[in-house]
Scaffold this motif. Structure first.
Motif, PDB file in Angstrom:
ATOM      1  N   GLU A  47       0.806  -1.205   0.000  1.00  0.00           N
ATOM      2  CA  GLU A  47       0.000   0.000   0.000  1.00  0.00           C
ATOM      3  C   GLU A  47       0.846   1.266   0.000  1.00  0.00           C
ATOM      4  O   GLU A  47       0.407   2.320  -0.448  1.00  0.00           O
ATOM      5  CB  GLU A  47      -0.937  -0.008   1.213  1.00  0.00           C
ATOM      6  CG  GLU A  47      -2.030  -1.080   1.133  1.00  0.00           C
ATOM      7  CD  GLU A  47      -2.870  -1.147   2.389  1.00  0.00           C
ATOM      8  OE1 GLU A  47      -2.490  -0.467   3.374  1.00  0.00           O
ATOM      9  OE2 GLU A  47      -3.884  -1.856   2.399  1.00  0.00           O
ATOM     10  N   GLN A  52       1.706   2.781  -8.009  1.00  0.00           N
ATOM     11  CA  GLN A  52       0.427   2.113  -7.796  1.00  0.00           C
ATOM     12  C   GLN A  52      -0.308   1.989  -9.126  1.00  0.00           C
ATOM     13  O   GLN A  52      -0.485   2.975  -9.839  1.00  0.00           O
ATOM     14  CB  GLN A  52      -0.425   2.906  -6.813  1.00  0.00           C
ATOM     15  CG  GLN A  52       0.175   3.033  -5.429  1.00  0.00           C
ATOM     16  CD  GLN A  52       0.049   1.761  -4.617  1.00  0.00           C
ATOM     17  OE1 GLN A  52      -0.856   0.960  -4.828  1.00  0.00           O
ATOM     18  NE2 GLN A  52       0.967   1.562  -3.689  1.00  0.00           N
ATOM     19  N   GLY A  53      -0.752   0.781  -9.479  1.00  0.00           N
ATOM     20  CA  GLY A  53      -1.518   0.594 -10.702  1.00  0.00           C
ATOM     21  C   GLY A  53      -0.630   0.492 -11.925  1.00  0.00           C
ATOM     22  O   GLY A  53       0.589   0.370 -11.845  1.00  0.00           O
ATOM     23  N   ASP A 155       0.776   6.827 -13.223  1.00  0.00           N
ATOM     24  CA  ASP A 155       0.020   5.678 -12.745  1.00  0.00           C
ATOM     25  C   ASP A 155      -1.263   6.205 -12.086  1.00  0.00           C
ATOM     26  O   ASP A 155      -1.720   7.299 -12.400  1.00  0.00           O
ATOM     27  CB  ASP A 155       0.853   4.802 -11.806  1.00  0.00           C
ATOM     28  CG  ASP A 155       1.211   5.501 -10.494  1.00  0.00           C
ATOM     29  OD1 ASP A 155       0.740   6.632 -10.269  1.00  0.00           O
ATOM     30  OD2 ASP A 155       1.972   4.926  -9.694  1.00  0.00           O
ATOM     31  N   ASP A 156      -1.837   5.445 -11.156  1.00  0.00           N
ATOM     32  CA  ASP A 156      -3.125   5.825 -10.593  1.00  0.00           C
ATOM     33  C   ASP A 156      -3.072   7.048  -9.690  1.00  0.00           C
ATOM     34  O   ASP A 156      -4.103   7.681  -9.449  1.00  0.00           O
ATOM     35  CB  ASP A 156      -3.715   4.649  -9.800  1.00  0.00           C
ATOM     36  CG  ASP A 156      -4.101   3.495 -10.711  1.00  0.00           C
ATOM     37  OD1 ASP A 156      -4.214   3.731 -11.931  1.00  0.00           O
ATOM     38  OD2 ASP A 156      -4.273   2.370 -10.214  1.00  0.00           O
ATOM     39  N   ARG A 157      -1.875   7.384  -9.188  1.00  0.00           N
ATOM     40  CA  ARG A 157      -1.849   8.495  -8.234  1.00  0.00           C
ATOM     41  C   ARG A 157      -0.660   9.437  -8.364  1.00  0.00           C
ATOM     42  O   ARG A 157      -0.569  10.403  -7.618  1.00  0.00           O
ATOM     43  CB  ARG A 157      -1.882   7.952  -6.801  1.00  0.00           C
ATOM     44  CG  ARG A 157      -0.643   7.174  -6.401  1.00  0.00           C
ATOM     45  CD  ARG A 157      -0.744   6.662  -4.985  1.00  0.00           C
ATOM     46  NE  ARG A 157       0.505   6.070  -4.528  1.00  0.00           N
ATOM     47  CZ  ARG A 157       0.675   5.484  -3.350  1.00  0.00           C
ATOM     48  NH1 ARG A 157      -0.343   5.414  -2.506  1.00  0.00           N
ATOM     49  NH2 ARG A 157       1.842   4.979  -3.008  1.00  0.00           N
ATOM     50  N   GLY A 200       5.461  -1.615 -11.078  1.00  0.00           N
ATOM     51  CA  GLY A 200       6.169  -0.843 -10.072  1.00  0.00           C
ATOM     52  C   GLY A 200       7.623  -0.577 -10.363  1.00  0.00           C
ATOM     53  O   GLY A 200       8.313   0.031  -9.534  1.00  0.00           O
TER      54      GLY A 200
END
Length: 410
Positions: A47, A52-53, A155-157, A200
Protein backbone atom coordinates in the motif's frame (compact mmCIF):
# COMPACT_ATOMS: atom_id res chain seq x y z
CA UNK A 1 -15.79 29.45 -15.16
CA UNK A 2 -13.23 26.95 -13.99
CA UNK A 3 -12.12 27.09 -10.38
CA UNK A 4 -8.32 27.25 -10.07
CA UNK A 5 -6.31 25.93 -7.15
CA UNK A 6 -2.53 26.15 -6.91
CA UNK A 7 -0.58 23.61 -4.87
CA UNK A 8 2.82 24.50 -3.42
CA UNK A 9 5.37 21.82 -4.15
CA UNK A 10 7.48 20.31 -1.42
CA UNK A 11 10.78 19.30 -3.01
CA UNK A 12 12.62 16.70 -1.00
CA UNK A 13 15.41 14.32 -1.83
CA UNK A 14 14.26 10.79 -1.00
CA UNK A 15 17.01 8.49 0.14
CA UNK A 16 15.36 5.32 1.37
CA UNK A 17 17.50 3.30 3.77
CA UNK A 18 16.17 0.12 5.31
CA UNK A 19 17.75 -2.15 7.87
CA UNK A 20 16.67 -5.64 8.80
CA UNK A 21 17.71 -7.56 11.91
CA UNK A 22 17.17 -11.30 12.38
CA UNK A 23 14.08 -12.09 14.40
CA UNK A 24 14.38 -14.22 17.52
CA UNK A 25 13.05 -17.77 17.31
CA UNK A 26 9.38 -17.91 18.21
CA UNK A 27 7.72 -20.75 20.08
CA UNK A 28 5.85 -23.22 17.90
CA UNK A 29 2.50 -21.95 19.08
CA UNK A 30 3.27 -18.45 17.76
CA UNK A 31 3.71 -19.51 14.11
CA UNK A 32 0.17 -18.54 13.00
CA UNK A 33 0.49 -15.16 14.68
CA UNK A 34 3.84 -14.57 13.02
CA UNK A 35 2.41 -15.53 9.61
CA UNK A 36 -0.46 -13.10 10.15
CA UNK A 37 1.96 -10.34 11.11
CA UNK A 38 4.11 -11.02 8.05
CA UNK A 39 1.05 -10.91 5.78
CA UNK A 40 -0.01 -7.61 7.33
CA UNK A 41 3.48 -6.20 6.83
CA UNK A 42 3.49 -7.30 3.18
CA UNK A 43 0.08 -5.67 2.64
CA UNK A 44 1.24 -2.44 4.27
CA UNK A 45 4.37 -2.45 2.11
CA UNK A 46 2.28 -2.85 -1.04
CA UNK A 47 0.00 0.00 0.00
CA UNK A 48 2.93 2.35 0.62
CA UNK A 49 4.79 1.44 -2.59
CA UNK A 50 5.72 4.44 -4.69
CA UNK A 51 4.11 3.08 -7.87
CA UNK A 52 0.43 2.11 -7.80
CA UNK A 53 -1.52 0.59 -10.70
CA UNK A 54 -0.55 0.36 -14.36
CA UNK A 55 2.35 2.52 -15.50
CA UNK A 56 1.89 4.25 -18.85
CA UNK A 57 4.11 6.61 -20.79
CA UNK A 58 2.39 9.99 -20.89
CA UNK A 59 2.83 10.07 -24.67
CA UNK A 60 0.54 7.02 -24.87
CA UNK A 61 -2.02 8.70 -22.58
CA UNK A 62 -3.08 11.20 -25.22
CA UNK A 63 -5.38 8.31 -26.20
CA UNK A 64 -7.52 6.90 -23.37
CA UNK A 65 -9.34 4.36 -25.54
CA UNK A 66 -12.48 6.49 -25.23
CA UNK A 67 -11.09 9.81 -26.49
CA UNK A 68 -7.99 11.45 -27.91
CA UNK A 69 -6.63 14.71 -26.49
CA UNK A 70 -4.51 17.04 -28.56
CA UNK A 71 -3.57 20.65 -29.14
CA UNK A 72 -5.13 22.59 -31.99
CA UNK A 73 -3.78 26.02 -32.87
CA UNK A 74 -5.78 29.10 -33.76
CA UNK A 75 -4.11 31.78 -35.88
CA UNK A 76 -4.42 35.40 -34.72
CA UNK A 77 -4.47 38.60 -36.77
CA UNK A 78 -0.97 39.51 -35.56
CA UNK A 79 0.46 36.24 -36.87
CA UNK A 80 0.73 34.47 -33.52
CA UNK A 81 -0.97 31.14 -32.80
CA UNK A 82 -2.88 30.30 -29.61
CA UNK A 83 -3.43 26.77 -28.35
CA UNK A 84 -6.76 25.07 -27.67
CA UNK A 85 -7.05 21.70 -25.92
CA UNK A 86 -9.45 19.54 -27.93
CA UNK A 87 -11.07 16.19 -27.14
CA UNK A 88 -11.96 13.78 -29.95
CA UNK A 89 -14.75 11.75 -28.38
CA UNK A 90 -15.12 8.29 -29.93
CA UNK A 91 -18.64 7.55 -28.64
CA UNK A 92 -20.16 10.70 -30.16
CA UNK A 93 -17.67 11.09 -33.06
CA UNK A 94 -17.39 14.74 -32.09
CA UNK A 95 -14.49 17.11 -31.47
CA UNK A 96 -14.99 19.20 -28.36
CA UNK A 97 -12.95 22.16 -27.16
CA UNK A 98 -12.03 21.45 -23.56
CA UNK A 99 -9.93 24.54 -22.90
CA UNK A 100 -8.97 27.78 -24.61
CA UNK A 101 -5.62 28.44 -22.96
CA UNK A 102 -5.11 31.89 -24.41
CA UNK A 103 -1.40 30.99 -24.52
CA UNK A 104 0.96 31.04 -27.49
CA UNK A 105 1.32 27.51 -28.82
CA UNK A 106 5.09 27.48 -28.19
CA UNK A 107 4.43 27.60 -24.43
CA UNK A 108 2.35 24.41 -24.47
CA UNK A 109 3.93 21.06 -23.65
CA UNK A 110 2.43 17.60 -23.23
CA UNK A 111 -1.28 16.86 -22.89
CA UNK A 112 -2.60 13.54 -21.60
CA UNK A 113 -5.40 11.99 -19.53
CA UNK A 114 -5.90 9.44 -16.79
CA UNK A 115 -9.33 8.42 -15.55
CA UNK A 116 -11.57 11.48 -15.42
CA UNK A 117 -8.71 13.98 -15.29
CA UNK A 118 -6.96 15.78 -18.15
CA UNK A 119 -3.40 17.04 -17.71
CA UNK A 120 -1.22 19.43 -19.66
CA UNK A 121 2.06 21.25 -19.10
CA UNK A 122 3.07 24.80 -19.87
CA UNK A 123 6.45 26.49 -20.08
CA UNK A 124 6.84 29.43 -17.70
CA UNK A 125 9.68 31.88 -17.16
CA UNK A 126 10.70 30.09 -13.96
CA UNK A 127 10.16 26.49 -15.12
CA UNK A 128 7.32 24.20 -16.09
CA UNK A 129 3.79 23.97 -14.67
CA UNK A 130 1.47 20.95 -14.60
CA UNK A 131 -2.25 21.70 -14.99
CA UNK A 132 -5.02 19.20 -14.18
CA UNK A 133 -8.69 19.53 -15.08
CA UNK A 134 -11.28 17.40 -13.28
CA UNK A 135 -13.95 16.71 -15.91
CA UNK A 136 -16.66 16.09 -13.29
CA UNK A 137 -16.27 19.34 -11.32
CA UNK A 138 -14.47 21.51 -13.87
CA UNK A 139 -11.85 22.35 -11.23
CA UNK A 140 -8.40 23.19 -12.58
CA UNK A 141 -5.33 22.80 -10.37
CA UNK A 142 -1.76 23.87 -11.08
CA UNK A 143 1.53 22.76 -9.61
CA UNK A 144 5.16 23.37 -10.61
CA UNK A 145 7.12 20.35 -11.84
CA UNK A 146 10.73 19.79 -12.73
CA UNK A 147 11.81 21.30 -16.03
CA UNK A 148 14.00 19.54 -18.56
CA UNK A 149 12.53 16.07 -18.18
CA UNK A 150 12.99 13.76 -21.15
CA UNK A 151 10.55 10.95 -20.31
CA UNK A 152 7.35 10.90 -18.26
CA UNK A 153 5.12 8.13 -16.87
CA UNK A 154 1.85 8.19 -14.94
CA UNK A 155 0.02 5.68 -12.74
CA UNK A 156 -3.13 5.83 -10.59
CA UNK A 157 -1.85 8.49 -8.23
CA UNK A 158 1.44 10.01 -9.36
CA UNK A 159 3.46 11.41 -12.23
CA UNK A 160 7.07 10.26 -12.76
CA UNK A 161 9.36 12.66 -14.60
CA UNK A 162 12.90 11.69 -15.51
CA UNK A 163 15.36 14.57 -15.50
CA UNK A 164 17.59 14.52 -18.58
CA UNK A 165 21.19 15.64 -18.73
CA UNK A 166 23.55 15.76 -21.70
CA UNK A 167 24.91 12.34 -20.75
CA UNK A 168 21.73 10.63 -19.53
CA UNK A 169 19.40 10.60 -16.51
CA UNK A 170 20.39 11.39 -12.93
CA UNK A 171 17.10 11.50 -11.02
CA UNK A 172 13.35 10.97 -11.13
CA UNK A 173 10.78 13.38 -9.75
CA UNK A 174 7.62 11.77 -8.36
CA UNK A 175 4.66 14.18 -8.20
CA UNK A 176 1.62 13.19 -6.11
CA UNK A 177 -1.33 14.17 -8.30
CA UNK A 178 -3.70 14.66 -5.35
CA UNK A 179 -1.53 16.74 -3.03
CA UNK A 180 0.91 18.30 -5.48
CA UNK A 181 3.88 17.33 -3.32
CA UNK A 182 6.99 16.07 -5.06
CA UNK A 183 10.07 14.10 -4.18
CA UNK A 184 13.28 13.62 -6.10
CA UNK A 185 14.71 10.11 -6.23
CA UNK A 186 18.28 9.42 -7.45
CA UNK A 187 18.62 6.93 -10.28
CA UNK A 188 21.28 4.26 -10.84
CA UNK A 189 24.58 5.69 -12.04
CA UNK A 190 25.18 5.83 -15.79
CA UNK A 191 21.48 5.56 -16.74
CA UNK A 192 21.27 6.66 -20.37
CA UNK A 193 17.68 5.67 -21.27
CA UNK A 194 14.33 5.09 -19.57
CA UNK A 195 12.62 2.60 -21.85
CA UNK A 196 9.45 1.39 -20.16
CA UNK A 197 7.58 0.78 -16.94
CA UNK A 198 5.67 -2.18 -15.50
CA UNK A 199 4.67 -3.63 -12.12
CA UNK A 200 6.17 -0.84 -10.07
CA UNK A 201 9.53 -0.81 -11.86
CA UNK A 202 11.16 0.99 -14.77
CA UNK A 203 13.11 -0.57 -17.60
CA UNK A 204 16.36 1.38 -17.97
CA UNK A 205 19.53 1.16 -20.00
CA UNK A 206 22.74 1.98 -18.18
CA UNK A 207 26.38 2.00 -19.18
CA UNK A 208 28.75 -0.49 -17.67
CA UNK A 209 32.30 0.85 -17.75
CA UNK A 210 35.16 2.21 -15.70
CA UNK A 211 34.74 5.82 -16.84
CA UNK A 212 31.73 7.91 -15.78
CA UNK A 213 30.30 9.96 -18.65
CA UNK A 214 29.24 12.70 -16.23
CA UNK A 215 32.90 13.24 -15.36
CA UNK A 216 33.83 13.84 -19.01
CA UNK A 217 33.03 17.41 -20.02
CA UNK A 218 34.41 17.13 -23.55
CA UNK A 219 32.12 15.60 -26.22
CA UNK A 220 35.08 13.96 -27.98
CA UNK A 221 36.10 12.28 -24.73
CA UNK A 222 32.56 10.97 -24.26
CA UNK A 223 32.43 9.66 -27.81
CA UNK A 224 35.74 7.84 -27.28
CA UNK A 225 34.53 6.34 -23.99
CA UNK A 226 31.35 5.07 -25.64
CA UNK A 227 33.33 3.11 -28.23
CA UNK A 228 34.30 0.58 -25.56
CA UNK A 229 31.27 0.90 -23.28
CA UNK A 230 28.69 -1.82 -22.61
CA UNK A 231 24.96 -1.08 -22.39
CA UNK A 232 22.90 -3.09 -19.91
CA UNK A 233 19.11 -3.40 -19.88
CA UNK A 234 17.75 -3.72 -16.33
CA UNK A 235 14.64 -3.28 -14.19
CA UNK A 236 15.01 -0.49 -11.60
CA UNK A 237 12.78 -0.42 -8.50
CA UNK A 238 12.48 3.14 -7.12
CA UNK A 239 11.16 1.82 -3.77
CA UNK A 240 14.44 0.30 -2.66
CA UNK A 241 16.82 1.33 -5.44
CA UNK A 242 17.43 -2.27 -6.49
CA UNK A 243 18.49 -3.09 -10.06
CA UNK A 244 17.75 -6.42 -11.78
CA UNK A 245 20.09 -6.84 -14.80
CA UNK A 246 18.57 -8.49 -17.88
CA UNK A 247 21.17 -8.56 -20.67
CA UNK A 248 24.11 -6.60 -22.03
CA UNK A 249 25.38 -5.56 -25.45
CA UNK A 250 28.05 -3.20 -26.82
CA UNK A 251 26.81 0.39 -26.63
CA UNK A 252 27.65 1.00 -30.28
CA UNK A 253 26.18 -2.36 -31.30
CA UNK A 254 27.96 -5.06 -33.21
CA UNK A 255 29.54 -3.74 -36.38
CA UNK A 256 27.89 -4.68 -39.66
CA UNK A 257 29.86 -6.10 -42.59
CA UNK A 258 30.16 -2.54 -43.89
CA UNK A 259 32.12 -1.66 -40.76
CA UNK A 260 29.40 0.74 -39.62
CA UNK A 261 27.49 0.23 -36.35
CA UNK A 262 24.10 -1.39 -36.10
CA UNK A 263 21.20 0.52 -34.62
CA UNK A 264 18.99 -0.87 -31.86
CA UNK A 265 15.99 1.11 -30.54
CA UNK A 266 13.56 -0.20 -27.94
CA UNK A 267 9.95 0.02 -29.18
CA UNK A 268 8.02 -1.53 -26.31
CA UNK A 269 6.78 -4.80 -24.86
CA UNK A 270 3.95 -7.22 -25.63
CA UNK A 271 3.03 -10.59 -24.17
CA UNK A 272 6.25 -10.85 -22.21
CA UNK A 273 8.54 -10.02 -25.15
CA UNK A 274 10.65 -6.95 -25.92
CA UNK A 275 10.51 -5.35 -29.39
CA UNK A 276 13.39 -3.48 -31.02
CA UNK A 277 13.94 -1.61 -34.26
CA UNK A 278 17.17 -2.79 -35.88
CA UNK A 279 19.11 -1.41 -38.85
CA UNK A 280 22.65 -1.32 -40.22
CA UNK A 281 24.15 2.02 -41.13
CA UNK A 282 26.07 2.70 -44.31
CA UNK A 283 27.63 5.96 -45.47
CA UNK A 284 24.36 7.16 -47.00
CA UNK A 285 21.42 5.24 -45.54
CA UNK A 286 20.21 2.37 -43.37
CA UNK A 287 20.00 -1.20 -44.64
CA UNK A 288 18.36 -4.38 -43.41
CA UNK A 289 15.77 -2.37 -41.47
CA UNK A 290 13.56 -4.63 -39.38
CA UNK A 291 11.76 -5.20 -36.10
CA UNK A 292 13.05 -7.94 -33.80
CA UNK A 293 11.64 -9.34 -30.62
CA UNK A 294 13.36 -11.26 -27.83
CA UNK A 295 12.78 -12.56 -24.34
CA UNK A 296 13.53 -10.14 -21.46
CA UNK A 297 16.91 -11.83 -20.98
CA UNK A 298 17.82 -11.11 -24.60
CA UNK A 299 17.48 -14.70 -25.78
CA UNK A 300 15.49 -16.05 -28.72
CA UNK A 301 15.82 -12.96 -30.93
CA UNK A 302 13.78 -13.22 -34.14
CA UNK A 303 12.71 -10.88 -36.92
CA UNK A 304 8.95 -10.27 -36.98
CA UNK A 305 8.73 -7.40 -39.48
CA UNK A 306 11.02 -6.62 -42.40
CA UNK A 307 11.19 -3.07 -43.71
CA UNK A 308 12.49 -1.27 -46.75
CA UNK A 309 16.02 0.17 -46.77
CA UNK A 310 16.13 3.67 -45.38
CA UNK A 311 12.96 3.31 -43.32
CA UNK A 312 13.12 4.65 -39.80
CA UNK A 313 11.15 3.66 -36.75
CA UNK A 314 7.67 2.22 -37.34
CA UNK A 315 4.59 3.79 -35.79
CA UNK A 316 3.62 2.18 -32.47
CA UNK A 317 0.03 2.00 -31.17
CA UNK A 318 -0.18 0.91 -27.53
CA UNK A 319 -2.89 0.20 -24.99
CA UNK A 320 -2.30 -0.18 -21.24
CA UNK A 321 1.43 -0.04 -21.82
CA UNK A 322 1.48 -2.90 -24.36
CA UNK A 323 2.14 -2.76 -28.11
CA UNK A 324 -1.00 -3.60 -30.10
CA UNK A 325 0.01 -2.47 -33.61
CA UNK A 326 3.27 -1.68 -35.37
CA UNK A 327 2.69 0.42 -38.49
CA UNK A 328 4.99 1.28 -41.39
CA UNK A 329 4.44 2.95 -44.74
CA UNK A 330 4.98 0.93 -47.92
CA UNK A 331 4.56 2.69 -51.25
CA UNK A 332 1.08 4.19 -51.12
CA UNK A 333 -0.03 1.62 -48.54
CA UNK A 334 0.48 0.71 -44.90
CA UNK A 335 1.82 -2.50 -43.34
CA UNK A 336 0.39 -3.48 -39.93
CA UNK A 337 1.97 -6.04 -37.60
CA UNK A 338 -0.01 -7.29 -34.59
CA UNK A 339 2.01 -8.97 -31.81
CA UNK A 340 -1.09 -10.66 -30.37
CA UNK A 341 -1.32 -13.15 -33.23
CA UNK A 342 1.90 -12.43 -35.13
CA UNK A 343 0.00 -11.41 -38.26
CA UNK A 344 1.21 -8.94 -40.88
CA UNK A 345 -1.42 -7.19 -43.01
CA UNK A 346 -0.90 -4.95 -46.03
CA UNK A 347 -3.46 -2.15 -46.28
CA UNK A 348 -3.84 -0.25 -49.54
CA UNK A 349 -6.34 2.30 -50.82
CA UNK A 350 -8.46 0.54 -53.51
CA UNK A 351 -8.92 3.86 -55.30
CA UNK A 352 -5.17 4.28 -55.69
CA UNK A 353 -4.98 7.34 -53.46
CA UNK A 354 -3.11 7.77 -50.22
CA UNK A 355 -3.91 5.28 -47.49
CA UNK A 356 -5.25 6.93 -44.30
CA UNK A 357 -2.83 6.67 -41.41
CA UNK A 358 -3.96 4.90 -38.19
CA UNK A 359 -3.70 7.32 -35.28
CA UNK A 360 -5.25 5.58 -32.27
CA UNK A 361 -7.01 2.39 -31.20
CA UNK A 362 -10.33 2.62 -29.36
CA UNK A 363 -11.66 0.42 -26.56
CA UNK A 364 -14.62 -0.69 -28.69
CA UNK A 365 -12.53 -2.21 -31.50
CA UNK A 366 -12.37 0.78 -33.81
CA UNK A 367 -9.53 2.85 -35.20
CA UNK A 368 -9.13 6.61 -35.48
CA UNK A 369 -7.78 7.54 -38.90
CA UNK A 370 -6.08 10.81 -39.73
CA UNK A 371 -5.61 12.44 -43.12
CA UNK A 372 -2.18 13.97 -42.52
CA UNK A 373 -2.13 15.50 -46.00
CA UNK A 374 -4.66 18.17 -44.99
CA UNK A 375 -3.46 21.65 -45.95
CA UNK A 376 -4.21 23.14 -42.54
CA UNK A 377 -4.61 21.56 -39.06
CA UNK A 378 -8.17 22.86 -38.77
CA UNK A 379 -9.01 21.05 -42.01
CA UNK A 380 -7.73 17.69 -40.79
CA UNK A 381 -10.12 14.86 -41.50
CA UNK A 382 -10.72 12.26 -38.80
CA UNK A 383 -12.72 9.09 -39.25
CA UNK A 384 -13.59 6.13 -37.03
CA UNK A 385 -13.63 2.68 -38.67
CA UNK A 386 -13.69 -0.87 -37.39
CA UNK A 387 -10.19 -2.28 -37.08
CA UNK A 388 -10.99 -5.33 -39.18
CA UNK A 389 -12.48 -3.12 -41.90
CA UNK A 390 -9.31 -1.07 -42.05
CA UNK A 391 -7.14 -4.19 -42.25
CA UNK A 392 -9.34 -5.30 -45.16
CA UNK A 393 -8.66 -1.93 -46.91
CA UNK A 394 -12.18 -0.66 -46.21
CA UNK A 395 -12.06 2.89 -44.84
CA UNK A 396 -15.79 3.50 -44.61
CA UNK A 397 -16.78 4.60 -41.14
CA UNK A 398 -17.98 7.55 -39.08
CA UNK A 399 -16.51 11.00 -39.71
CA UNK A 400 -15.55 12.93 -36.58
CA UNK A 401 -17.32 16.30 -36.55
CA UNK A 402 -15.17 19.41 -36.02
CA UNK A 403 -15.45 21.79 -33.05
CA UNK A 404 -18.55 23.98 -33.19
CA UNK A 405 -19.93 26.70 -30.93
CA UNK A 406 -22.26 24.11 -29.36
CA UNK A 407 -19.35 21.80 -28.49
CA UNK A 408 -17.05 24.38 -26.89
CA UNK A 409 -16.61 23.88 -23.15
CA UNK A 410 -14.14 26.69 -22.62
Amino acid sequence: MKKKISFPVLLSLAFCLSACTPAASAPQGEAPARATAEAATAQATAETALVQGTLCNIEDCENTGKALYQWQVEAQADGTTLGNLVELDYATAQQRRVLDTGMPSYRLGSCFARGNTIYYTTFEEDGRTLHSIDRASGTEKTMPVVDGYGVGFIDDRALYLFVQRSWGYASMQRVDLKTGTAQTIPMPAQTIRVCDGAEGRFLITRLIGEVSLSSLQDEEQRAAALQTATAEYAWWDPDDGSVEPLFQEPYTGELAQSGWPRERVYLGKADGMFYFYRAEWTETTQENCRVERCAPDGSGAETVLTMEDGQGLPGVLRSEGEIRWLVQGSGNGVVVYQPADGSTRHVENPSGGDTPWPLALTDDGRLLLYNFYAAHPEDSIYCLVRQEDYLASNFTGTNVAPVTEETEEA
